[in-house]
Design an enzyme around this catalytic site. Structure first.
Site, PDB file in Angstrom:
ATOM      1  N   HIS A 649       0.844  -1.199   0.000  1.00 39.62           N
ATOM      2  CA  HIS A 649       0.000   0.000   0.000  1.00 39.62           C
ATOM      3  C   HIS A 649       0.874   1.241   0.000  1.00 39.62           C
ATOM      4  O   HIS A 649       1.906   1.301   0.663  1.00 39.62           O
ATOM      5  CB  HIS A 649      -0.908   0.026   1.232  1.00 39.62           C
ATOM      6  CG  HIS A 649      -1.616   1.341   1.413  1.00 39.62           C
ATOM      7  ND1 HIS A 649      -2.594   1.758   0.550  1.00 39.62           N
ATOM      8  CD2 HIS A 649      -1.461   2.326   2.315  1.00 39.62           C
ATOM      9  CE1 HIS A 649      -3.018   2.953   0.927  1.00 39.62           C
ATOM     10  NE2 HIS A 649      -2.341   3.316   1.995  1.00 39.62           N
ATOM     11  N   HIS A 702      -9.037  10.904   4.916  1.00 39.72           N
ATOM     12  CA  HIS A 702      -8.510  12.067   5.615  1.00 39.72           C
ATOM     13  C   HIS A 702      -9.542  13.172   5.736  1.00 39.72           C
ATOM     14  O   HIS A 702      -9.229  14.269   6.199  1.00 39.72           O
ATOM     15  CB  HIS A 702      -7.253  12.579   4.915  1.00 39.72           C
ATOM     16  CG  HIS A 702      -6.103  11.626   5.027  1.00 39.72           C
ATOM     17  ND1 HIS A 702      -5.354  11.509   6.163  1.00 39.72           N
ATOM     18  CD2 HIS A 702      -5.600  10.713   4.152  1.00 39.72           C
ATOM     19  CE1 HIS A 702      -4.421  10.582   5.989  1.00 39.72           C
ATOM     20  NE2 HIS A 702      -4.552  10.087   4.780  1.00 39.72           N
TER      21      HIS A 702
END
Length: 765
Positions: A649, A702
């Site tokens: 990732h 986020h």
């Protein structure tokens, strides 16, 4: 100007200081404001007191000129966007209605409006918010923040220097706005932007600024002749202004290269250069262009990005050489001290002798002051400091902590065969499909699930801790099964941080209690300190991964942090090549990967979010870095069977220039940030012919906003335009640790619903 007279003028300064406060007061105040528990006035008062405290600390330490404008509620690039009036159209109404709430909306988004994209600040672990510009952008000056903070500092009778991001770097960091053609170049707006900078400079002069610092770190990267010409034009124009303070152009993070003669000849009064690590080449380059006659040089000889004490004698030697190259030589850190913690004196769990090897912001400030004093008043005035520094350097060099014969012997025995999987990807892929039996567009998450304050309070040593972890894993597994996620995770409730958790279980690492560093906004991390040779005393993740797998018939991913990220998000040792250290970490992680597989884990994710972030800024330095970085990843993962699926990732970076290196990792599946950039990375992978499976993120973790199933499905369809269905995964951008459970549940339910919808639209084979 003689070297002696230049030395007599030497002063100490810094470019910036950590914003958070000793006890992360800024984080607490901002998050309290977001939750409605803190008023805007209280937040502003807290911020003002933190600024005053920082300036008092610097002044008390002997810093002669303090920075202003470096303080930020969220991000200094976003502050610059506000300063030049480049507010995206979708945020204008909110900013007009309430500037503070509008500011945070640009940073975090709302349920109705998406935030600005976030990416890494050069090769650091700090994230900035990317300006969105287009041919229709109209810049307007708003110097309110910059003037107010300068006024605050001057009211304390301090010598203060406002610090701004320079116009060239601001435009080079920007991207085309969503509605603008992808090939639009923000640098074409330079002539439109310069009058705004001129107005800000005039306002700062009127407010009492003698000097203003304009940061141009983008010029340490490889730049085209057109970009260098833009820098020359920008500073010719700003230098010609009559209503302005003196201008100090600052660069950091690497050598300036072809930009050095451009800036050295600019009609401004000073230049600030980095002289640490690879940027040490600036010394010879500055001499080659004839120095800075009649100008001020701020010499960054104390490394602002690591936590090891400075070699004061070596730095004084460098400063002595520089004395003949400028009218005045001042002493500074190589960059803002934003990138290091505050104070080693708060660390109680590190051996006092080892603590003497370390320098956080407060200690680096003292080093800068010592060097400036030695330069201005003579080495004899700092003889005691130099003797103590030599003893501390020798203590570290001779410590048994730094050398482990068994680790070094194992590292030296590594062969190329140890870094290669036993079968090529095409054969492994078939074996994994047969083994895992996943649907098209399989769904998964990146690893962590929300951690509540109650859970964080129940760390090791608290009664009932392990039972609480088991309950948490049970709930996470149950939720994922009910939601319909295909490949599960255990949620990582036992982990404090994706690097620190492993560092605390590996020999050679040190952990801090208060070494907080800002990653983005109110997200702070405590990077561990990699001080010696690395080994793994025992399994680190097997217990909780196998427990999670015992609760479900679906595959549960084993979750590890990769060797490059373990280095990049630590304060790494500087006494041996990074590649050597990476290989040690890789061997320790390889043991963990093999133990996970032996315990029945069929999918193992080794995260490398820092692979792009740690890429050297200069192209000439990249091949060597990528060689050892990709080898370290393969050394970690190559020992597994063909039917064990290796994931990796990466998040929040520009990936186009490392796609070949991503392929060289030889991972079976990669997941990447893509939601804020509208699947740009999927197009980049396709353009480079990336042959493996990929999961470009469809949920921006986020931001607190919950993307609808329709919005998520739209991103998936965009992804399918670049990546075929048999190779496309569906996942969030990143881990969910910092999110709250309500938004996480809703977002993942929408993610699974979107995958089912789009899966149903695929042609039947």
């Amino acid at each position: 100007m003689t070297p002696k007279s230049a030395a007599a003028k030497a002063r100490a300064t810094v470019y910036g200081y950590p914003r958070q406060g000793q006890n992360r007061e800024l984080k607490k105040a901002i998050e309290g404001y977001w939750k409605g528990r803190v008023t805007a006035d209280t937040l502003r008062a807290t911020a003002a007191e933190l600024r005053r405290s920082n300036w008092r600390q610097l002044d008390d330490a002997g810093v002669h000129e303090v920075p202003t404008g470096d303080f930020s509620y969220y991000d200094h690039v976003l502050d610059t966007t506000v300063m030049v009036g480049a507010i995206p159209e979708r945020h204008r109404a909110a900013v007009t209605a309430d500037p503070l709430d509008g500011y945070f909306a640009m940073a975090r988004g709302t349920q109705e409006v998406a935030p600005l994209e976030m990416t890494k600040w050069f090769d650091t672990n700090y994230h900035y918010l990317v300006p969105e510009l287009g041919p229709g952008t109209v810049f307007t000056a708003d110097s309110g923040k910059q003037v107010a903070e300068l006024t605050e500092a001057l009211a304390q009778r301090l010598t203060a220097r406002p610090v701004l991001i320079g116009p060239v770097t601001y435009l080079l960091l920007a991207k085309p706005a969503p509605e603008v053609a992808a090939d639009f170049e923000p640098l074409t707006l330079l002539d439109r932007l310069l009058p705004v900078y001129a107005e800000v400079l005039a306002d700062l002069r009127a407010a009492g600024a003698e000097w203003v610092q304009l940061d141009e770190p983008a010029l340490v990267q490889d730049r085209t002749p057109a970009e260098l010409n833009a820098a020359e034009r920008a500073y010719r124009a700003l230098g010609a202004l009559t209503d302005r303070p003196k201008v100090l152009i600052a660069s950091y993070f690497d050598r300036l290269g072809d930009a050095l003669p451009v800036l050295a000849k600019a009609p401004v009064e000073g230049l600030a250069l980095d002289f640490t690590e690879t940027a040490a080449a600036n010394l010879d380059a500055l001499a080659a262009v004839g120095g800075l006659p009649g100008k001020r040089l701020v010499a960054g000889v104390v490394n602002g990005r690591n936590i090891w004490i400075n070699d004061l004698q070596k730095s004084l030697s460098t400063l002595g050489t520089l004395l003949g190259l400028a009218d005045r030589v001042d002493v500074a850190a190589s960059c803002s001290l934003l990138h290091v913690p505050l104070d080693t004196n708060t660390e109680r769990d590190i051996d006092p002798q080892i603590l003497r090897w370390l320098a956080f912001s407060k200690q680096k400030t003292a080093e800068i002051v010592t060097l400036a004093k030695g330069l201005a008043q003579g080495i004899h005035t700092v003889s005691g400091e130099l003797a103590a520094n030599r003893a501390d350097l020798a203590s570290r060099a001779g410590s048994p902590i730094t050398r482990d014969r068994a680790v070094r012997a194992r590292t030296e025995a590594v062969t190329d065969a140890d870094t290669r999987r036993s079968q090529p990807y095409a054969e492994r892929s078939a074996a994994q499909r047969a083994h895992l039996r996943l649907p098209l567009l399989p769904t998964t998450t990146i690893g962590s699930f929300p951690q509540t304050g109650e859970l964080r309070a129940g760390r090791i040593g608290t009664a009932g801790y392990e039972e609480r972890i088991e309950v948490e894993i049970q709930e996470v597994i149950s939720f994922q099964e009910k939601t319909g996620i295909d490949v599960l995770v255990h949620g990582e409730p036992e982990r404090n941080d994706m690097v620190q958790y492993f560092a605390e279980q590996l020999t050679g690492y040190l952990a801090t209690q208060h070494g907080w560093v800002q990653s983005y906004g109110t997200r702070y991390v405590r990077p561990p300190i990699l001080a010696g040779d690395i080994s793994r005393p025992g399994p680190m993740t097997v217990r909780w991964t196998t427990y999670a797998q015992s609760l479900t018939g679906r595959p549960v991913k084993g979750m590890l942090t990769g060797p490059v990220t373990m280095l990049a998000w630590s304060f790494v040792r500087d006494d041996q090549p990074l590649g050597d250290t990476a290989r040690q970490v890789a061997l320790a992680l390889r043991d963990e990967v093999n133990d996970l597989e032996a315990a029945g884990t069929s999918v193992i994710q080794v995260d490398e979010p820092a692979l792009r972030e740690a890429l050297p800024l200069r192209a000439a330095d990249r091949a060597g870095y990528l060689l050892w970085a990709t080898e370290a990843f393969r050394l970690t993962t190559a020992g597994v069977r063909p039917d064990t699926q290796i994931h990796t990732h990466m998040c929040y970076a520009e990936f186009g220039d490392i796609v070949r290196a991503i392929d060289d990792l030889d991972a079976d599946v990669i997941s990447l940030e893509a939601a804020r950039s509208h699947m740009q990375v999927a197009r980049e992978l396709a353009a480079h012919g990336y042959p493996r499976e990929a999961g470009p993120g469809v949920y921006d973790i986020h931001s607190p906003r919950v993307p609808s199933a329709g919005e998520t499905a739209g991103l998936l369809r965009t992804g399918l335009e670049a990546i075929p269905a048999e190779r496309l995964w569906v996942n969030p951008d990143c881990g969910l640790k910092t999110r709250a459970w309500p938004e996480t549940r809703a977002s993942l339910e929408n993610l699974v619903a979107a995958a089912r919808t789009v899966r149903g639209e695929l042609p039947v084979s």
